[in-house]
Design a protein around this motif. Structure first.
Motif, PDB file in Angstrom:
ATOM      1  N   LYS A  94      12.655  30.064  20.679  1.00 28.46           N
ATOM      2  CA  LYS A  94      13.007  31.180  19.802  1.00 28.46           C
ATOM      3  C   LYS A  94      12.225  32.434  20.208  1.00 28.46           C
ATOM      4  O   LYS A  94      12.784  33.529  20.274  1.00 28.46           O
ATOM      5  CB  LYS A  94      12.715  30.814  18.346  1.00 28.46           C
ATOM      6  CG  LYS A  94      13.101  31.887  17.369  1.00 28.46           C
ATOM      7  CD  LYS A  94      12.804  31.462  15.939  1.00 28.46           C
ATOM      8  CE  LYS A  94      13.131  32.594  14.965  1.00 28.46           C
ATOM      9  NZ  LYS A  94      12.781  32.230  13.598  1.00 28.46           N
ATOM     10  N   ALA A  95      10.927  32.259  20.476  1.00 24.82           N
ATOM     11  CA  ALA A  95      10.091  33.397  20.879  1.00 24.82           C
ATOM     12  C   ALA A  95      10.570  33.977  22.207  1.00 24.82           C
ATOM     13  O   ALA A  95      10.607  35.197  22.379  1.00 24.82           O
ATOM     14  CB  ALA A  95       8.624  32.964  20.977  1.00 24.82           C
ATOM     15  N   ARG A  96      10.950  33.088  23.149  1.00 20.95           N
ATOM     16  CA  ARG A  96      11.470  33.577  24.430  1.00 20.95           C
ATOM     17  C   ARG A  96      12.753  34.372  24.218  1.00 20.95           C
ATOM     18  O   ARG A  96      12.953  35.430  24.816  1.00 20.95           O
ATOM     19  CB  ARG A  96      11.747  32.400  25.374  1.00 20.95           C
ATOM     20  CG  ARG A  96      10.534  31.857  26.045  1.00 20.95           C
ATOM     21  CD  ARG A  96      10.897  30.808  27.109  1.00 20.95           C
ATOM     22  NE  ARG A  96       9.776  29.957  27.343  1.00 20.95           N
ATOM     23  CZ  ARG A  96       9.672  28.699  26.947  1.00 20.95           C
ATOM     24  NH1 ARG A  96      10.657  28.109  26.327  1.00 20.95           N
ATOM     25  NH2 ARG A  96       8.592  27.998  27.204  1.00 20.95           N
ATOM     26  N   ALA A  97      13.648  33.833  23.367  1.00 19.92           N
ATOM     27  CA  ALA A  97      14.907  34.528  23.098  1.00 19.92           C
ATOM     28  C   ALA A  97      14.644  35.881  22.443  1.00 19.92           C
ATOM     29  O   ALA A  97      15.265  36.890  22.813  1.00 19.92           O
ATOM     30  CB  ALA A  97      15.801  33.660  22.217  1.00 19.92           C
ATOM     31  N   GLU A  98      13.715  35.901  21.472  1.00 14.50           N
ATOM     32  CA  GLU A  98      13.384  37.166  20.810  1.00 14.50           C
ATOM     33  C   GLU A  98      12.761  38.148  21.789  1.00 14.50           C
ATOM     34  O   GLU A  98      13.079  39.340  21.772  1.00 14.50           O
ATOM     35  CB  GLU A  98      12.441  36.915  19.637  1.00 14.50           C
ATOM     36  CG  GLU A  98      13.098  36.249  18.448  1.00 14.50           C
ATOM     37  CD  GLU A  98      12.113  35.904  17.336  1.00 14.50           C
ATOM     38  OE1 GLU A  98      10.903  36.154  17.500  1.00 14.50           O
ATOM     39  OE2 GLU A  98      12.570  35.370  16.306  1.00 14.50           O
ATOM     40  N   ALA A  99      11.875  37.645  22.639  1.00 12.87           N
ATOM     41  CA  ALA A  99      11.238  38.520  23.630  1.00 12.87           C
ATOM     42  C   ALA A  99      12.282  39.064  24.601  1.00 12.87           C
ATOM     43  O   ALA A  99      12.250  40.252  24.958  1.00 12.87           O
ATOM     44  CB  ALA A  99      10.148  37.760  24.389  1.00 12.87           C
ATOM     45  N   GLU A 100      13.188  38.206  25.005  1.00 12.94           N
ATOM     46  CA  GLU A 100      14.252  38.648  25.909  1.00 12.94           C
ATOM     47  C   GLU A 100      15.137  39.686  25.222  1.00 12.94           C
ATOM     48  O   GLU A 100      15.497  40.700  25.815  1.00 12.94           O
ATOM     49  CB  GLU A 100      15.088  37.439  26.342  1.00 12.94           C
ATOM     50  CG  GLU A 100      16.090  37.755  27.423  1.00 12.94           C
ATOM     51  CD  GLU A 100      16.806  36.514  27.904  1.00 12.94           C
ATOM     52  OE1 GLU A 100      18.042  36.591  28.030  1.00 12.94           O
ATOM     53  OE2 GLU A 100      16.148  35.499  28.161  1.00 12.94           O
ATOM     54  N   GLU A 101      15.465  39.441  23.964  1.00  9.81           N
ATOM     55  CA  GLU A 101      16.285  40.380  23.195  1.00  9.81           C
ATOM     56  C   GLU A 101      15.549  41.714  23.024  1.00  9.81           C
ATOM     57  O   GLU A 101      16.149  42.780  23.187  1.00  9.81           O
ATOM     58  CB  GLU A 101      16.634  39.781  21.824  1.00  9.81           C
ATOM     59  CG  GLU A 101      17.555  40.635  21.002  1.00  9.81           C
ATOM     60  CD  GLU A 101      18.930  40.823  21.613  1.00  9.81           C
ATOM     61  OE1 GLU A 101      19.516  41.903  21.420  1.00  9.81           O
ATOM     62  OE2 GLU A 101      19.407  39.911  22.293  1.00  9.81           O
TER      63      GLU A 101
END
Length: 181
Positions: A94-101
């Motif tokens: 989730k953190a990776r996805a948020e960081a990517e977003e």
């Protein structure tokens, strides 16, 4: 020979140096030995049955229950650790996805801002170019007017030098108009 007082008390009465043999191998005492063996074995068996075996059984049962409890606890801890690991992996994903977003959003915002600045600069440069071209055209027109005036003055002066008399200004303007076309 007389017996010395030291040896008098050490002799066993009736002993003549016969070999008595090993008692368990004597057949005269075999029955009594078997009886005492049975009594001793029975007493040891009874003591083991009453005291030692229950204590050993308790030790083994305690050890078995401790091992079973430890294994169950380890299995529960393993399940908890796996659950925590899955939660950690989910949180990381989730953190990776948020960081990517966030990175993509920041990139898009920067690109939008950069594009807006580029367009503003282009518009500003176009306006400056148009202003410069207008100034150049005005300066050129002014210079051309000045050249026409200088040419008219020069033509009038040349005619004056050649003929001795100054030509009328209308005649000079007419002559310059014919040359300019």
């Amino acid at each position: 020979m007389a017996a010395t007082p030291e040896k008098a008390g050490t002799e066993i009465p009736g002993s003549h140096h016969e070999d008595p043999g090993f008692p368990p191998f004597k057949t005269e005492t075999f029955g009594g030995q078997v009886l005492w063996l049975a009594i001793t074995f029975g007493a040891l068996l009874y003591a083991m049955h009453k005291f030692i075996i229950p204590r050993l059984r308790g030790i083994f049962e305690h050890r078995h229950s401790t091992i079973r409890n430890d294994l169950e606890g380890a299995a529960a801890d393993k399940a908890k650790a796996e659950e925590v690991g899955r939660a950690y992996e989910a949180a990381m994903a989730k953190a990776r996805a948020e960081a990517e977003e966030l990175g993509k959003k920041a990139h898009d915002e920067l690109m939008t801002a950069s594009e807006a600045r580029r367009r503003a600069l282009e518009a500003d440069l176009l306006k400056q170019m148009q202003d410069a071209e207008a100034k150049i055209a005005a300066t050129k027109a002014k210079a051309m007017m000045s050249v026409r005036d200088v040419a008219a003055d020069a033509a009038a002066e040349i005619v004056k030098q050649l003929t001795g008399k100054a030509p009328p200004a209308a005649a000079v303007e007419t002559a310059l108009g014919k040359v300019g076309n």
